[in-house]
Design an enzyme around this catalytic site. Structure first.
Site, PDB file in Angstrom:
ATOM      1  N   ASP A 133     -11.500   2.070  -7.598  1.00  7.17           N
ATOM      2  CA  ASP A 133     -11.253   2.398  -6.197  1.00  7.17           C
ATOM      3  C   ASP A 133      -9.957   1.745  -5.743  1.00  7.17           C
ATOM      4  O   ASP A 133      -9.807   0.531  -5.808  1.00  7.17           O
ATOM      5  CB  ASP A 133     -12.429   1.920  -5.341  1.00  7.17           C
ATOM      6  CG  ASP A 133     -12.347   2.506  -3.942  1.00  7.17           C
ATOM      7  OD1 ASP A 133     -11.867   3.649  -3.811  1.00  7.17           O
ATOM      8  OD2 ASP A 133     -12.740   1.822  -2.982  1.00  7.17           O
ATOM      9  N   HIS A 140      -4.486   2.435   6.612  1.00 10.11           N
ATOM     10  CA  HIS A 140      -5.793   1.782   6.467  1.00 10.11           C
ATOM     11  C   HIS A 140      -5.621   0.302   6.115  1.00 10.11           C
ATOM     12  O   HIS A 140      -6.275  -0.564   6.700  1.00 10.11           O
ATOM     13  CB  HIS A 140      -6.636   2.483   5.390  1.00 10.11           C
ATOM     14  CG  HIS A 140      -7.882   1.730   5.035  1.00 10.11           C
ATOM     15  ND1 HIS A 140      -8.961   1.646   5.888  1.00 10.11           N
ATOM     16  CD2 HIS A 140      -8.216   1.003   3.940  1.00 10.11           C
ATOM     17  CE1 HIS A 140      -9.909   0.896   5.320  1.00 10.11           C
ATOM     18  NE2 HIS A 140      -9.483   0.497   4.142  1.00 10.11           N
ATOM     19  N   GLU A 205     -16.187   5.471   3.802  1.00 10.71           N
ATOM     20  CA  GLU A 205     -14.744   5.526   3.580  1.00 10.71           C
ATOM     21  C   GLU A 205     -14.392   6.936   3.126  1.00 10.71           C
ATOM     22  O   GLU A 205     -14.898   7.413   2.109  1.00 10.71           O
ATOM     23  CB  GLU A 205     -14.294   4.493   2.535  1.00 10.71           C
ATOM     24  CG  GLU A 205     -14.370   3.064   3.067  1.00 10.71           C
ATOM     25  CD  GLU A 205     -13.745   2.029   2.143  1.00 10.71           C
ATOM     26  OE1 GLU A 205     -13.579   2.319   0.938  1.00 10.71           O
ATOM     27  OE2 GLU A 205     -13.427   0.930   2.640  1.00 10.71           O
ATOM     28  N   GLU A 207     -12.323   9.388   1.313  1.00  8.24           N
ATOM     29  CA  GLU A 207     -11.374   9.294   0.201  1.00  8.24           C
ATOM     30  C   GLU A 207     -11.329  10.628  -0.554  1.00  8.24           C
ATOM     31  O   GLU A 207     -12.184  11.481  -0.360  1.00  8.24           O
ATOM     32  CB  GLU A 207     -11.794   8.184  -0.788  1.00  8.24           C
ATOM     33  CG  GLU A 207     -11.947   6.818  -0.123  1.00  8.24           C
ATOM     34  CD  GLU A 207     -12.004   5.655  -1.099  1.00  8.24           C
ATOM     35  OE1 GLU A 207     -11.574   5.820  -2.258  1.00  8.24           O
ATOM     36  OE2 GLU A 207     -12.484   4.582  -0.683  1.00  8.24           O
ATOM     37  N   ASP A 239     -16.832   6.571  -0.184  1.00 10.49           N
ATOM     38  CA  ASP A 239     -17.058   5.246  -0.764  1.00 10.49           C
ATOM     39  C   ASP A 239     -17.781   4.380   0.280  1.00 10.49           C
ATOM     40  O   ASP A 239     -17.174   3.563   0.966  1.00 10.49           O
ATOM     41  CB  ASP A 239     -15.696   4.646  -1.151  1.00 10.49           C
ATOM     42  CG  ASP A 239     -15.836   3.279  -1.789  1.00 10.49           C
ATOM     43  OD1 ASP A 239     -16.824   3.064  -2.491  1.00 10.49           O
ATOM     44  OD2 ASP A 239     -14.953   2.436  -1.561  1.00 10.49           O
ATOM     45  N   ARG A 243     -19.748  -3.605   5.449  1.00 14.72           N
ATOM     46  CA  ARG A 243     -18.653  -4.500   5.864  1.00 14.72           C
ATOM     47  C   ARG A 243     -19.075  -5.951   5.977  1.00 14.72           C
ATOM     48  O   ARG A 243     -18.265  -6.853   5.744  1.00 14.72           O
ATOM     49  CB  ARG A 243     -18.076  -4.025   7.204  1.00 14.72           C
ATOM     50  CG  ARG A 243     -17.524  -2.615   7.189  1.00 14.72           C
ATOM     51  CD  ARG A 243     -16.387  -2.463   6.211  1.00 14.72           C
ATOM     52  NE  ARG A 243     -15.880  -1.087   6.187  1.00 14.72           N
ATOM     53  CZ  ARG A 243     -15.103  -0.620   5.221  1.00 14.72           C
ATOM     54  NH1 ARG A 243     -14.752  -1.388   4.205  1.00 14.72           N
ATOM     55  NH2 ARG A 243     -14.673   0.622   5.258  1.00 14.72           N
ATOM     56  N   GLN A 246     -19.329  -7.291   2.493  1.00 16.98           N
ATOM     57  CA  GLN A 246     -17.956  -7.354   1.976  1.00 16.98           C
ATOM     58  C   GLN A 246     -17.207  -8.581   2.518  1.00 16.98           C
ATOM     59  O   GLN A 246     -16.530  -9.292   1.766  1.00 16.98           O
ATOM     60  CB  GLN A 246     -17.214  -6.066   2.371  1.00 16.98           C
ATOM     61  CG  GLN A 246     -15.805  -5.938   1.811  1.00 16.98           C
ATOM     62  CD  GLN A 246     -15.153  -4.599   2.189  1.00 16.98           C
ATOM     63  OE1 GLN A 246     -15.776  -3.757   2.844  1.00 16.98           O
ATOM     64  NE2 GLN A 246     -13.916  -4.408   1.781  1.00 16.98           N
ATOM     65  N   LYS A 259     -19.952  -2.373  -2.126  1.00 17.75           N
ATOM     66  CA  LYS A 259     -19.592  -1.003  -2.442  1.00 17.75           C
ATOM     67  C   LYS A 259     -20.299  -0.494  -3.694  1.00 17.75           C
ATOM     68  O   LYS A 259     -20.053   0.627  -4.136  1.00 17.75           O
ATOM     69  CB  LYS A 259     -18.077  -0.897  -2.624  1.00 17.75           C
ATOM     70  CG  LYS A 259     -17.328  -1.013  -1.303  1.00 17.75           C
ATOM     71  CD  LYS A 259     -15.961  -1.593  -1.500  1.00 17.75           C
ATOM     72  CE  LYS A 259     -15.193  -1.661  -0.191  1.00 17.75           C
ATOM     73  NZ  LYS A 259     -14.728  -0.338   0.267  1.00 17.75           N
ATOM     74  N   THR A 263     -21.867   5.771  -4.012  1.00 19.03           N
ATOM     75  CA  THR A 263     -20.622   6.473  -3.704  1.00 19.03           C
ATOM     76  C   THR A 263     -20.927   7.960  -3.867  1.00 19.03           C
ATOM     77  O   THR A 263     -21.522   8.358  -4.867  1.00 19.03           O
ATOM     78  CB  THR A 263     -19.493   6.070  -4.680  1.00 19.03           C
ATOM     79  OG1 THR A 263     -19.350   4.642  -4.654  1.00 19.03           O
ATOM     80  CG2 THR A 263     -18.175   6.711  -4.298  1.00 19.03           C
ATOM     81  N   GLU A 370     -12.333   1.128  11.390  1.00 19.77           N
ATOM     82  CA  GLU A 370     -11.108   1.379  12.149  1.00 19.77           C
ATOM     83  C   GLU A 370     -11.379   2.198  13.411  1.00 19.77           C
ATOM     84  O   GLU A 370     -10.829   1.927  14.471  1.00 19.77           O
ATOM     85  CB  GLU A 370     -10.106   2.140  11.269  1.00 19.77           C
ATOM     86  CG  GLU A 370      -9.636   1.357  10.059  1.00 19.77           C
ATOM     87  CD  GLU A 370      -8.987   2.259   9.029  1.00 19.77           C
ATOM     88  OE1 GLU A 370      -9.701   2.786   8.152  1.00 19.77           O
ATOM     89  OE2 GLU A 370      -7.761   2.468   9.117  1.00 19.77           O
TER      90      GLU A 370
HETATM   91 MN    MN Z   1     -12.852   2.560  -1.001  1.00 18.10          MN
END
Ligand code: MN
Length: 422
Positions: A133, A140, A205, A207, A239, A243, A246, A259, A263, A370
């Protein structure tokens, strides 16, 4: 005539003007009530074309061994290499043309090989060899950096020189539609010791996945041009990220359990060849990358992306993000070339996550971190419901479309519902 020729039309009427015109032909794995064995097909209009059935009827070229599509993944087909990918795509395109009678006028075979997509169950179309990843959207990385370190040091000193990434988990990449249980993990409340429990800051996420189709040898570095040619195709990718887990675990080796729980890969893998007309320049790279990362051609793609969130208990979804794959600072080809730069071997079926795709404006951000700015600016959805992070019962759906003058190339969707922690 090239399989990308805008003048091509299919005898499958619903193909024209849809996300799945004859110029797309994305690969997926599917099964039906009548045939529960998972096999490979391509989307055309409102239908799936069963490549295993075409193969059984002797209509596919001899560039692939018999039975290659009568299995649940594309890996063996991808392993045949770029010439076979291109040859097969052209052969399938020819069989679907409005002026080719071979399949069009064979009512029995059409009945067997062309199934309404609404009646097909889609599965994970590849055996994922490895999952890396990346973190290649400047917007970002800047937004996340501002929230963690403040605006002065938002980008780390290495970011403009290296496509930053971590090795993630292949074992928990799942098909679109697979529900995702809220993960549990260590969370560190402010001014208190860590606890173990369900994540309270569960995020997505947005992606794109680049699917590696041509392997590279251990000890052998490939160029950016070779990397571009090694990518079989692209799919949507979510993904999922916790948070709070993380934030506590990522020092000093990067994300791990935050993570690793799930996915979601999109339904269809669009061949890289079908995206050739949509190649564009990426953002100007300043400072100039080191020679091994310099791009000999345009290697970004103009693909519109959007994210819908349907809150648990509601029937209406709100679009919470609209952005584009073209904003990525580092292209997938640069990522792949960098990945081999130490001599790391790449395998057929490796997935490269682009990194969260955020555009320059609010509303173009590819994560709730975000969009709701770390929980400080809750989003208001249709019906007045608010969200800062995902709640149980929420359904998240990503979509992607490359829009040309004469046709558009759709990616289907990557969706998943959040279930409570187990
Ligand atoms: Mn990611």
């Amino acid at each position: 005539m090239s399989a990308n020729d805008p003048r091509l039309k299919s005898f499958v009427d619903s193909a024209q003007g849809s996300d799945f015109p004859i110029q797309n032909l994305p690969y997926g794995a599917f099964s039906t009530v009548n045939d529960s064995k998972t096999r490979i097909g391509v989307a055309i209009g409102d239908f799936v074309l069963d490549l295993a059935a075409l193969d059984g009827a002797g209509l596919l070229p001899k560039i692939a061994p018999p039975g290659i599509f009568y299995q649940p993944t594309l890996n063996d087909f991808m392993a045949l290499g770029p010439a076979a990918w291109s040859g097969m795509r052209l052969a399938v395109s020819e069989l679907l043309r409005h002026d080719n009678a071979k399949l069009r006028d064979d009512a029995v075979l059409r009945q067997r090989a062309i199934t309404p997509r609404a009646q097909a169950t889609l599965h994970l179309p590849i055996r994922v060899a490895g999952f890396t990843d990346f973190y290649s959207s400047r917007e970002h990385a800047t937004n996340a950096g501002i929230m963690i370190r403040g605006p002065e040091n938002a980008l780390q000193p290495n970011w403009l020189h290296i496509p930053i990434a971590y090795n993630s988990r292949a074992s928990t990449i799942v098909a679109s539609g697979t529900p995702v249980h809220r993960p549990k993990g260590q969370i560190k409340p402010p001014d208190a010791p860590p606890i173990f429990g369900p994540s309270r800051r569960l995020d997505f996420e947005l992606e794109m996945a680049a699917i590696v189709g041509a392997p590279s040898k251990m000890g052998h570095m490939i160029s950016v041009a070779e990397a571009q040619a090694s990518i079989f195709g692209f799919a949507l990718l979510n993904d999922w990220s916790a948070r709070d887990i993380q934030a506590w675990e990522y020092v000093p080796l990067g994300p791990f359990q935050a993570k690793a729980f799930a996915t979601t890969l999109g339904q269809w893998i669009v061949p890289a060849e079908a995206l050739e007309p949509f190649r564009v320049d990426g953002p100007k790279q300043e400072p100039q990358p080191l020679p091994y990362l310099q791009q000999p051609a345009r290697m970004n793609y103009d693909i519109d992306l959007e994210v819908d969130l349907r809150p648990g208990g509601s029937n209406s979804a709100s679009t919470i993000s609209r952005t584009n794959f073209k904003y990525m600072y580092w292209s997938s080809a640069q990522q792949l070339a960098h990945h081999t730069s130490s001599g790391c071997a790449m395998s057929v079926g490796d997935v490269l996550g682009s990194g969260t795709i955020s555009g320059p404006e609010k509303g173009m951000y590819g994560s709730m971190l975000e969009l709701a700015w770390g929980g400080k600016e809750p989003m208001t959805l249709e019906g007045g419901v608010t969200r800062t992070f995902l709640e149980d019962g929420d359904m998240l759906t990503m979509r992607g479309v490359a829009r040309g003058k004469d046709y558009r190339i759709g990616f289907g969707e990557a969706s998943g519902e959040i279930l409570p922690a187990t």
